[in-house]
Design a protein around this motif. Sequence first.
Motif, mmCIF file in Angstrom:
data_model
loop_
_atom_site.group_PDB
_atom_site.id
_atom_site.type_symbol
_atom_site.label_atom_id
_atom_site.label_comp_id
_atom_site.label_asym_id
_atom_site.label_seq_id
_atom_site.Cartn_x
_atom_site.Cartn_y
_atom_site.Cartn_z
ATOM 1 N N THR A 288 -13.679 17.084 22.417
ATOM 2 C CA THR A 288 -13.183 18.500 22.613
ATOM 3 C C THR A 288 -13.193 18.554 23.412
ATOM 4 O O THR A 288 -12.196 19.083 24.371
ATOM 5 C CB THR A 288 -13.922 19.814 21.122
ATOM 6 O OG1 THR A 288 -13.577 18.878 19.779
ATOM 7 C CG2 THR A 288 -13.066 21.382 21.443
ATOM 8 N N GLY A 291 -11.116 17.257 26.064
ATOM 9 C CA GLY A 291 -9.799 17.717 25.941
ATOM 10 C C GLY A 291 -9.727 18.453 26.737
ATOM 11 O O GLY A 291 -8.566 19.720 27.382
ATOM 12 N N ARG A 294 -9.280 18.202 30.201
ATOM 13 C CA ARG A 294 -7.534 17.814 30.639
ATOM 14 C C ARG A 294 -6.585 18.359 30.537
ATOM 15 O O ARG A 294 -5.531 18.503 31.278
ATOM 16 C CB ARG A 294 -7.450 15.988 29.846
ATOM 17 C CG ARG A 294 -8.232 15.002 29.207
ATOM 18 C CD ARG A 294 -7.843 13.949 30.181
ATOM 19 N NE ARG A 294 -7.400 12.794 30.235
ATOM 20 C CZ ARG A 294 -5.312 12.977 30.905
ATOM 21 N NH1 ARG A 294 -4.986 13.700 31.534
ATOM 22 N NH2 ARG A 294 -4.730 12.916 30.129
ATOM 23 N N ALA A 295 -6.503 19.460 29.588
ATOM 24 C CA ALA A 295 -5.315 20.794 29.751
ATOM 25 C C ALA A 295 -5.868 21.460 30.646
ATOM 26 O O ALA A 295 -4.904 21.944 31.390
ATOM 27 C CB ALA A 295 -6.107 21.448 28.548
ATOM 28 N N HIS A 297 -6.336 19.642 33.829
ATOM 29 C CA HIS A 297 -5.689 18.897 34.982
ATOM 30 C C HIS A 297 -7.033 18.363 35.335
ATOM 31 O O HIS A 297 -6.796 17.470 36.486
ATOM 32 C CB HIS A 297 -4.418 19.168 35.458
ATOM 33 C CG HIS A 297 -3.376 20.558 34.913
ATOM 34 N ND1 HIS A 297 -2.280 19.274 34.165
ATOM 35 C CD2 HIS A 297 -2.811 21.526 35.117
ATOM 36 C CE1 HIS A 297 -1.296 19.947 33.492
ATOM 37 N NE2 HIS A 297 -1.868 21.730 34.130
ATOM 38 N N ARG A 299 -9.027 14.998 35.602
ATOM 39 C CA ARG A 299 -9.376 13.299 35.354
ATOM 40 C C ARG A 299 -10.596 13.379 34.556
ATOM 41 O O ARG A 299 -11.585 13.967 34.984
ATOM 42 C CB ARG A 299 -9.373 12.206 36.511
ATOM 43 C CG ARG A 299 -9.464 11.071 36.109
ATOM 44 C CD ARG A 299 -8.171 10.413 37.472
ATOM 45 N NE ARG A 299 -9.097 9.486 37.443
ATOM 46 C CZ ARG A 299 -8.323 8.279 38.205
ATOM 47 N NH1 ARG A 299 -8.284 8.471 39.234
ATOM 48 N NH2 ARG A 299 -8.628 6.463 38.137
ATOM 49 N N ASP A 309 -8.811 8.609 21.761
ATOM 50 C CA ASP A 309 -7.209 8.575 22.060
ATOM 51 C C ASP A 309 -6.776 8.686 23.239
ATOM 52 O O ASP A 309 -7.610 9.282 23.906
ATOM 53 C CB ASP A 309 -6.493 9.748 20.668
ATOM 54 C CG ASP A 309 -5.371 9.938 20.954
ATOM 55 O OD1 ASP A 309 -4.081 9.718 19.978
ATOM 56 O OD2 ASP A 309 -4.512 10.224 22.086
ATOM 57 N N PRO A 310 -5.963 7.940 24.030
ATOM 58 C CA PRO A 310 -5.825 8.019 25.430
ATOM 59 C C PRO A 310 -5.054 9.670 26.304
ATOM 60 O O PRO A 310 -5.673 9.774 27.261
ATOM 61 C CB PRO A 310 -4.799 6.666 25.633
ATOM 62 C CG PRO A 310 -4.384 6.827 24.506
ATOM 63 C CD PRO A 310 -5.077 6.884 23.904
ATOM 64 N N LYS A 311 -5.396 10.568 25.260
ATOM 65 C CA LYS A 311 -4.738 11.837 25.447
ATOM 66 C C LYS A 311 -6.204 12.458 26.096
ATOM 67 O O LYS A 311 -5.884 13.609 26.255
ATOM 68 C CB LYS A 311 -4.292 12.654 24.366
ATOM 69 C CG LYS A 311 -5.274 13.136 23.159
ATOM 70 C CD LYS A 311 -4.719 14.484 23.018
ATOM 71 C CE LYS A 311 -5.641 14.692 21.317
ATOM 72 N NZ LYS A 311 -5.264 14.976 19.848
ATOM 73 N N TYR A 312 -7.042 11.981 25.721
ATOM 74 C CA TYR A 312 -8.874 12.087 25.869
ATOM 75 C C TYR A 312 -9.451 12.144 27.035
ATOM 76 O O TYR A 312 -10.322 12.694 28.171
ATOM 77 C CB TYR A 312 -9.719 12.207 24.885
ATOM 78 C CG TYR A 312 -9.498 13.477 24.010
ATOM 79 C CD1 TYR A 312 -9.870 14.138 23.548
ATOM 80 C CD2 TYR A 312 -8.791 12.610 22.524
ATOM 81 C CE1 TYR A 312 -9.084 15.398 22.736
ATOM 82 C CE2 TYR A 312 -9.420 12.829 21.540
ATOM 83 C CZ TYR A 312 -9.271 14.789 21.043
ATOM 84 O OH TYR A 312 -8.869 15.103 20.072
ATOM 85 N N GLU A 314 -8.749 9.155 31.015
ATOM 86 C CA GLU A 314 -7.559 8.056 31.863
ATOM 87 C C GLU A 314 -7.855 7.050 32.033
ATOM 88 O O GLU A 314 -8.256 6.087 31.761
ATOM 89 C CB GLU A 314 -7.230 8.479 33.195
ATOM 90 C CG GLU A 314 -6.718 9.400 33.707
ATOM 91 C CD GLU A 314 -6.593 11.060 33.687
ATOM 92 O OE1 GLU A 314 -8.237 10.972 32.568
ATOM 93 O OE2 GLU A 314 -5.898 12.127 33.774
#
Length: 363
Positions: A288, A291, A294-295, A297, A299, A309-312, A314
């Motif tokens: 979390t 996340g 990442r939200a 921006h 890295r 999951d790659p969304k969490y 790079e």
Amino acid sequence: DTAGHAHFLIKEISEQPSAVERTLSGRVDERFATAHLGGLNLDAREARAFRRVKILGCGSAYYSGELGAQLIEELARIPAHAEPASEFRYRNPVIEADTLYIAVSQSGETYDTLAAVQEIKRKGGRVLGVVNTVGSAIARECDGGVYLHAGPEISVASTKAFTSTAVAFALIALHFGRVHDLSPADGRRICAGLKALPGQIREILAKEEEIAKLAAQYAQNAGMMFVGRVRGWPVAREGAQKLKEVSYVHAEAYPASELKHGPLALIGPELPTVAVVPDDELVEKNLTTMGEIRARHGRVLMVGHTAPDPKYAEDCILIPKNEPELDPILLGIPLQLLAYHAAVALERDVDKPRNLAKSVTVE
Ligand code: BG6
């Protein structure tokens, strides 16, 4: 000499499997699922009598003490805290008869740590040393302790002594756990985990090239954030310390859950984050946090055991899993390689960073 390595720092990072083997040698008792530490000079009744543990050290020794406090609380269920030895000695500390004090020092000569030991002894407290250098001032002043046997450490930034100290604390915690309520089954699990550490450290060292590539990229930023929760938090602190010491890249460490209480304002594309993520019951919470970064921006470079999951994130450095209590010891190793290769990429004076000394023997 550096035995074919470019610097003492990478030589000492590479020596960690054998340093840890020496710290463990003759101390793991699988039959009784405990650890033998004859130098503690405490019988079982004395070891049971302490109600609290206070750990003191400076720099990386202090951060390894934080890992030690976590291990002692988890395995022995004795409240344990680490504090910088310098702060402790200057604040007229209350010394309690039912507290066990433990001083940590690679050199055994750091003046602030020695002064803290002397203050405890002057007030009648019991103090043990976790020290690398045999016969050093702190070792001589203590009532007993554990020698690391990590071998000489030349590079100013501590690596193998840090890891061996954490291993020594795991042995102390196992021993204290088994004179309290740690079950034989859990004791055996920790014994097996300790024995697996050197091989797993070798596996992590085999990832050096992969980590060097990431380090060269991340070193281009002016700063980095390091976050971790509970078991990951001391690892994040030491990771940030290592990076700033040897690469001069600004690094800040925060408990992952504190991020949203202030430092999240710093997060953006120009400030990447290293997230230390042990595979424990807090992994979802850590995802979390990643996340949230990442939200904004930011890295994320995750250091953990299982690819998310790659969304969490790079980037990921994945390392083998040991027992949850011992995983922090392993998670620190990739961060040493990251700091080293960031320093190399920036052409820093790796073994002798500016303004620092290996051992600060003055006030
Ligand atoms: C600092 C060193 O001054 O002293 C650190 O630069 C080290 O690398 C710290 O961790 C404590 O040293 P020692 O010898 O007491 O562990």
